[in-house]
Enzyme design. Structure first.
Site, mmCIF file in Angstrom:
data_model
loop_
_atom_site.group_PDB
_atom_site.id
_atom_site.type_symbol
_atom_site.label_atom_id
_atom_site.label_comp_id
_atom_site.label_asym_id
_atom_site.label_seq_id
_atom_site.Cartn_x
_atom_site.Cartn_y
_atom_site.Cartn_z
ATOM 1 N N TYR A 175 23.359 -32.259 -37.307
ATOM 2 C CA TYR A 175 23.295 -30.817 -37.555
ATOM 3 C C TYR A 175 22.184 -30.132 -36.771
ATOM 4 O O TYR A 175 22.323 -28.970 -36.374
ATOM 5 C CB TYR A 175 23.182 -30.532 -39.060
ATOM 6 N N CYS A 208 13.549 -25.307 -41.400
ATOM 7 C CA CYS A 208 14.465 -24.325 -41.986
ATOM 8 C C CYS A 208 14.099 -22.877 -41.694
ATOM 9 O O CYS A 208 14.944 -22.091 -41.246
ATOM 10 C CB CYS A 208 14.516 -24.518 -43.505
ATOM 11 N N CYS A 215 10.038 -27.890 -43.093
ATOM 12 C CA CYS A 215 10.855 -26.707 -43.390
ATOM 13 C C CYS A 215 10.179 -25.417 -42.950
ATOM 14 O O CYS A 215 10.753 -24.612 -42.240
ATOM 15 C CB CYS A 215 11.179 -26.652 -44.879
ATOM 16 N N GLU A 235 23.018 -27.041 -34.383
ATOM 17 C CA GLU A 235 22.403 -25.736 -34.624
ATOM 18 C C GLU A 235 21.662 -25.216 -33.402
ATOM 19 O O GLU A 235 21.815 -24.055 -32.998
ATOM 20 C CB GLU A 235 21.453 -25.837 -35.824
ATOM 21 N N LYS A 243 13.863 -21.917 -37.873
ATOM 22 C CA LYS A 243 15.213 -22.135 -37.342
ATOM 23 C C LYS A 243 16.149 -21.007 -37.770
ATOM 24 O O LYS A 243 16.900 -20.465 -36.945
ATOM 25 C CB LYS A 243 15.753 -23.469 -37.843
ATOM 26 N N GLU A 250 37.811 -14.524 -50.690
ATOM 27 C CA GLU A 250 38.993 -14.428 -51.550
ATOM 28 C C GLU A 250 40.048 -15.471 -51.194
ATOM 29 O O GLU A 250 40.870 -15.857 -52.031
ATOM 30 C CB GLU A 250 39.605 -13.029 -51.471
ATOM 31 N N HIS A 270 38.575 -8.238 -52.755
ATOM 32 C CA HIS A 270 39.306 -7.866 -51.544
ATOM 33 C C HIS A 270 38.687 -6.633 -50.899
ATOM 34 O O HIS A 270 38.276 -5.711 -51.597
ATOM 35 C CB HIS A 270 40.770 -7.575 -51.912
#
Length: 470
Positions: free
Chosen positions: A188, A51, A46, A192, A54, A464, A459
């Protein structure tokens, strides 16, 4: 050779994020005498090649996209030179080095002894550690042993010249930006890295075995990401296989492959394998412990991270829980330390592996938690499933001169039973990663569609749309 011996309450083999979290918690909160062993750099995949670096690279790619968008908001920008890959890489490397130092300082603060070396079992209760850069070997006996060694990227064994390519680890060692890259894989990591390369200006080709990316994700996610990647110029070779890689000089390689259009060859200055990961268990001499493995050579564990050997536990990529995610290993490691050393109040502490949120830092981002639509229909039956969908363009794109440049958002809510409990949520579009964390809490608590409806919408936001679905 110098041989020393040590005894402790808790021996953690593996200095990745999960092992660090468990070791620090055991020592700091509960006063357990703890030793951690790591052969490489603290922080594991990581921090060093995963992570953190990246996500920093993803930020760079996102800034490049924002610069392209700026003219639509009245800014006149002219780049004096292309992306400075070398300068960025130097800053990213400095960040990783700083984090390594911080991890080591935290271990000292929490009174965890750190052995920088390679561990292997001598028997089920004794681990030998060969210290890095010395002739010293340490024999460690512990009341509890945690295996948290993680994994490494795989390289195909059936492709001639595969050693000429790199893995995701090698991506972070690239000193210059490739002009043309071939990424082999559909998971993934492949998705990525392809998005980052493409956004930063590298001609990007993806080679996938089937027709879609991310086969464990909801079909909506798969379909929209494929459409977006192709729309933004990524060349996707579907139903592909690779036969050979050859060095043609000046840093370029020729990839021979077969795809849906037949056999072909193309030249790249970078070939990257993103075909999965292999556990680091091989060097541990696990056979002397009688710890049982599954059919994929991962350690078999129960929900408490126990192996079949009472005092040996396992977390992370090396065990069979099925979630190769850093936060999962961290959470499992912390719960394990609580259970082992927290007394009666923590006797049932364990990580619940259902409804774990996950994010893919693609372009656009993806967020997913719970069951996919096919899985939900299989588990509950078609008549007990209600699916809510929406697809829209964010307000961000409302002032764009060309609406074709807008990146659409697609959201799906999957509900089960008469009370319409939310059993799956899948989103793709800008801001999905940050948005998912809060919705993940709600779904983990058992939220229903009525709970979503009762929440007042904020909003104007993308989020939302999830509380106004009809």
């Amino acid at each position: 050779m110098v041989l020393t011996t040590k005894d402790c309450d808790y021996l953690v083999i593996g200095g990745g994020s999960g092992g660090l979290a468990s070791a620090r918690r055991a020592s700091k909160l509960y006063g357990a005498k703890t030793i951690i062993v790591e052969a490489k750099r603290l922080g594991g995949t990581c921090v060093n090649v995963g992570c953190v670096p990246k996500k920093v690279t993803w930020h760079a790619a996102s800034i490049r996209e924002t610069l392209k968008d700026a003219k639509n908001y009245g800014f006149s920008l002219e780049e004096t030179k292309s992306f400075d890959w070398q300068s960025f890489v130097a800053k990213r490397s400095a960040l990783v080095k700083r984090l390594n130092t911080i991890h080591e300082e935290h271990l000292k603060e929490d009174e965890v002894e750190y052995l920088h070396g390679v561990a292997s079992f001598k028997d089920s209760q004794t681990v030998e550690v060969t210290l890095e850069g010395s002739l010293t070997r340490v024999l460690v006996k512990a009341k509890h042993i945690l295996i948290a060694v993680g994994g490494r990227p795989s390289i195909p064994g059936d492709v001639e010249g595969s050693e000429l390519g790199i893995t995701s680890d090698g991506f972070f060692e690239l000193e210059r930006q490739p002009r043309k890259v071939a990424i082999v894989g559909a998971g993934y990591i492949a998705v990525e890295l392809a998005g980052m390369f493409n956004a930063l200006g590298t001609e990007t080709h993806m080679f996938i075995r089937h027709d879609r990316f991310l086969r464990t994700f909801d079909p909506m996610i798969q379909e929209q990401l494929m459409a977006e990647y192709q729309r933004h110029g990524i060349v996707v070779h579907k139903q592909s296989s690779q036969a050979k890689v050859e060095d043609i000089g000046s840093g370029w390689k020729r990839l021979h492959y077969k795809d849906q259009d037949g056999e072909a060859a193309d030249d790249f200055d970078c070939i990257l394998w993103a075909i999965g990961r292999t556990t680091e268990l091989g060097r541990l001499s696990l056979d002397v412990t009688n710890v049982k493995l599954d059919g994929k050579s991962r350690i078999k564990t129960d929900k408490y991270q126990n192996t079949n050997i009472e005092h040996i536990k396992a977390i992370g990529d090396g065990c069979d829980r099925g979630f190769e995610l850093t936060p999962v290993a961290i959470a499992a490691g912390r719960r394990l330390a609580d259970r082992l050393f927290g007394g009666d109040a923590q006797i049932d502490a364990h990580l619940e592996y259902d409804s774990i949120p996950s994010v893919v830092f693609s372009h656009p981002e993806i967020g997913s938690i719970g069951l996919t639509e096919p899985a939900a229909r299989k588990q509950y039956g078609d008549s007990n499933i209600k699916v809510y969908n929406t697809k829209f363009n964010s307000l961000y794109y409302s002032v764009f001169d060309d609406r074709e440049d807008a990146v659409p958002c697609s959201y799906k809510l999957i509900c089960a039973g008469q009370d319409q409990k939310v059993v799956g949520l899948h989103i793709i579009g800008p801001g999905s990663s940050e948005m998912l964390q809060g919705f993940g809490v709600a779904i983990k608590m058992g939220a229903t569609k009525a709970d979503f409806d009762r929440c007042v919408a904020i909003h104007p936001t993308n989020a939302e749309e999830l509380v106004t679905l009809k």
